[in-house]
Design an enzyme around this catalytic site. Structure first.
Site, PDB file in Angstrom:
ATOM      1  N   TYR A 190      49.462  32.627   8.480  1.00  0.00           N
ATOM      2  CA  TYR A 190      49.948  32.080   7.211  1.00  0.00           C
ATOM      3  C   TYR A 190      48.911  31.090   6.670  1.00  0.00           C
ATOM      4  O   TYR A 190      48.434  31.215   5.530  1.00  0.00           O
ATOM      5  CB  TYR A 190      51.306  31.402   7.425  1.00  0.00           C
ATOM      6  CG  TYR A 190      51.803  30.654   6.214  1.00  0.00           C
ATOM      7  CD1 TYR A 190      51.850  31.261   4.960  1.00  0.00           C
ATOM      8  CD2 TYR A 190      52.213  29.322   6.323  1.00  0.00           C
ATOM      9  CE1 TYR A 190      52.299  30.556   3.842  1.00  0.00           C
ATOM     10  CE2 TYR A 190      52.669  28.623   5.222  1.00  0.00           C
ATOM     11  CZ  TYR A 190      52.701  29.244   3.986  1.00  0.00           C
ATOM     12  OH  TYR A 190      53.140  28.551   2.893  1.00  0.00           O
ATOM     13  N   THR A 218      49.069  25.433   1.190  1.00  0.00           N
ATOM     14  CA  THR A 218      49.973  24.856   2.200  1.00  0.00           C
ATOM     15  C   THR A 218      49.232  23.898   3.130  1.00  0.00           C
ATOM     16  O   THR A 218      48.034  24.083   3.404  1.00  0.00           O
ATOM     17  CB  THR A 218      50.597  25.983   3.043  1.00  0.00           C
ATOM     18  OG1 THR A 218      51.247  25.405   4.179  1.00  0.00           O
ATOM     19  CG2 THR A 218      49.571  26.964   3.562  1.00  0.00           C
TER      20      THR A 218
END
Ligand code: UDP
Length: 327
Positions: free
Chosen positions: A141, A117
């Site tokens: 995350y 990501t």
């Protein structure tokens, strides 16, 4: 028919990748707990309901299906939740991936396409992010995904694991044929929330922060169509199987749109106004995340053809109106 294991294949991006794999003649074998995925999304091959932390069950999946490669999507992926509950992110994302990689090495299955990501880059406003930009994530995350990237490098050196790491920017849209689309419980992503607001399923959209250092004060993101992303994954698999080494690729279009711009494009694409209000910043959001994706275009021959904002919103709107998955 050659098999590819797809973890998280019942989720939004994984299911689109399964469709792209099937179109290329592979049988996608989905490994998913269905904790956030949808049974109805598994349309192109078998479903095995296994948690990635269960090494014995994973070993059995590799023995039963003898996959030639793995695409690894299964992960927790909500920025807000990651800030509240970092342990969940380190456990699910890092321990799950580590167990999967160890099972791959034990089975002699050494080609992996991994979902990473742009959240691994953190706050680096004012620059287009390249694969060589520093990785300074703002939340668990991003840091858990960065840790998995490091695991893959270590297993590359020690066990010959070959990995393509894709750092996604903001994935949007839905399958143009209407077979698949974005459906989260709860929904937190901008475009589906806008469509729910248009449809009266929520009172309105709250814009998270209007005081960012951007041209209109709202966050700027780089949106990429989920079908273009799925196509990149098949190209990444081809890259590995052609004998190229491990490589990191950004997947975005290089064009940034602010939250206000997405709202006005939604009005154009749907012909309806978007009820909205203004709220404070959401913690952990970078002001601008825009991808330099020339590497994927050059090395993989990738071209994000469906990734105009209008087409992404139109495909998402068609999916939304279809009512989505039932189970
Ligand atoms: N956003 C917003 N209101 C919402 C949901 C999202 O203003 O109800 C903003 C969010 O702060 C970010 C952008 O829309 O700037 C995209 O958010 P999303 O959650 O879709 O993706 P992320 O960038 O977190 O991966």
């Amino acid at each position: 028919m050659e098999r590819v294991l797809v973890t998280g294949g019942a989720g939004y991006i994984g299911a689109h990748a399964c469709k792209a794999l099937a179109a290329r003649g592979f049988l996608p074998v989905v490994v998913d707990t269905l904790a956030t995925g949808w049974r109805d999304a598994v349309q192109f091959g078998p479903l095995v309901e296994v948690d990635l932390s269960d090494r014995a069950a994973l070993d059995a999946v590799f023995a039963d299906h003898a996959p030639v490669a793995v695409m690894h999507f299964a992960a927790s992926s909500l920025v807000g939740e990651a800030r509240q509950n970092p342990g969940k992110y380190w456990r699910n994302n890092v321990l799950g991936s580590l167990t999967l990689v160890e099972a791959m090495v034990a089975a002699g299955c050494l080609d992996l396409v991994f979902s990473s990501t742009c959240a691994t880059y953190g706050q680096q406003d004012g620059v287009v992010l390249t694969e060589d930009s520093p990785q300074t994530p703002l939340n668990a995350y991003g840091s858990s995904k960065r840790a998995v990237e490091e695991i893959l490098r270590d297993f590359g050196a020690s066990a010959g694991l070959r990995s393509v790491i894709f750092r996604y920017f903001n994935v949007a849209g839905a399958d143009p044929d209407g077979d698949l689309g974005e459906q989260h419980r709860p929904e937190t992503h901008l475009i589906p929330l806008i469509l729910e607001a248009i449809d009266g399923q929520r009172p309105g959209l709250v814009i998270n922060g209007t005081d960012y250092p951007t041209h209109d004060g709202t966050c700027v993101r780089d949106y990429v169509h989920v079908s273009d992303l799925a196509d990149a994954h098949v190209r990444g698999l081809d890259w590995l199987r052609a004998g190229h080494g491990s490589r990191v690729f950004n997947l975005g279009t290089g064009a940034g749109f602010s939250v206000r711009e997405v709202l006005s494009q939604a009005r154009v694409a749907t012909g309806k106004t978007v009820p909205h209000d203004f709220g404070p910043r959401r913690g952990g959001d970078a002001a601008v995340l825009v991808s330099g994706s020339s590497r994927a275009i050059h090395d993989l021959g990738w071209s994000p053809e469906r990734s105009s904002l209008k087409m992404m919103i139109q495909d998402a709107w068609a999916w939304h109106k279809s009512g989505g998955f039932k189970r």
